[in-house]
Design an enzyme around this catalytic site. Structure first.
Site, PDB file in Angstrom:
ATOM      1  N   CYS A 116       0.878  -1.179   0.000  1.00  0.00           N
ATOM      2  CA  CYS A 116       0.000   0.000   0.000  1.00  0.00           C
ATOM      3  C   CYS A 116       0.908   1.218   0.000  1.00  0.00           C
ATOM      4  O   CYS A 116       1.983   1.177  -0.605  1.00  0.00           O
ATOM      5  CB  CYS A 116      -0.961  -0.026   1.190  1.00  0.00           C
ATOM      6  SG  CYS A 116      -0.153   0.000   2.803  1.00  0.00           S
ATOM      7  N   LEU A 117       0.529   2.276   0.661  1.00  0.00           N
ATOM      8  CA  LEU A 117       1.371   3.468   0.697  1.00  0.00           C
ATOM      9  C   LEU A 117       2.505   3.328   1.714  1.00  0.00           C
ATOM     10  O   LEU A 117       3.651   3.605   1.407  1.00  0.00           O
ATOM     11  CB  LEU A 117       0.529   4.712   1.019  1.00  0.00           C
ATOM     12  CG  LEU A 117       1.275   6.038   1.018  1.00  0.00           C
ATOM     13  CD1 LEU A 117       1.811   6.360  -0.380  1.00  0.00           C
ATOM     14  CD2 LEU A 117       0.389   7.153   1.520  1.00  0.00           C
TER      15      LEU A 117
END
Length: 159
Positions: A116-117
């Site tokens: 993800c981030l």
């Protein structure tokens, strides 16, 4: 009457005490399970992920929202399945999965890495996958932020 009230109160305390003990037991089991899971479900480092992607032995699933990928970019070779869709996606029949994600649906024995981030959503996705029987699931805790930093640095150095 006083004796009855005393018995009632002590009975209630005994029940509450038992409930507290049971609740403590459940919390400690949950804690043990999380520790056990963390022990076998290790985080993947940047270099490990890079090597796994080269070997083509994993499916990398990016659980960010599509707009994030459009705006910031993605790790090459990753498949976008937003976090809220991971549970449903991993339970789809193979034909529907292929239609929706343009990839072969992973089997429960396949190696999955979630990203993800910055590692928060990917950890949740990994936990979901493990709960569905995908025991080889891992996550890239550094996420897109770390990947982009390393990639920019490598390109700048000419690697």
């Amino acid at each position: 009457m006083r004796l009855l009230r005393l018995l009632h109160l002590s009975g209630r305390q005994a029940i509450l005490g038992s409930a507290e003990a049971a609740l403590w037991g459940l919390k400690s089991i949950k804690g043990s399970c999380n520790n056990f899971c963390t022990a076998i479900c290790k985080d993947v480092t940047y270099m490990e992920l890079k090597n796994l992607l080269k070997s083509k032995k994993i499916m990398l699933i990016d659980v960010r929202e599509p707009w994030e990928i459009l705006e910031y970019g993605k790790i090459p070779g990753s498949v976008n399945i937003p976090l809220d869709n991971v549970d449903e996606a991993l339970q789809m029949n193979p034909k529907d999965f292929k239609e929706k994600y343009n990839e072969v649906k992973p089997s429960k024995s396949d190696s999955l890495v979630f990203s993800c981030l910055a590692g928060v959503r990917s950890k949740k996705a990994m936990d979901t996958a493990i709960s569905l029987g995908f025991n080889s699931a891992q996550h890239y805790a550094g996420g897109w932020k770390e990947w982009a930093t390393y990639e920019f640095s490598e390109k700048k150095q000419g690697n």
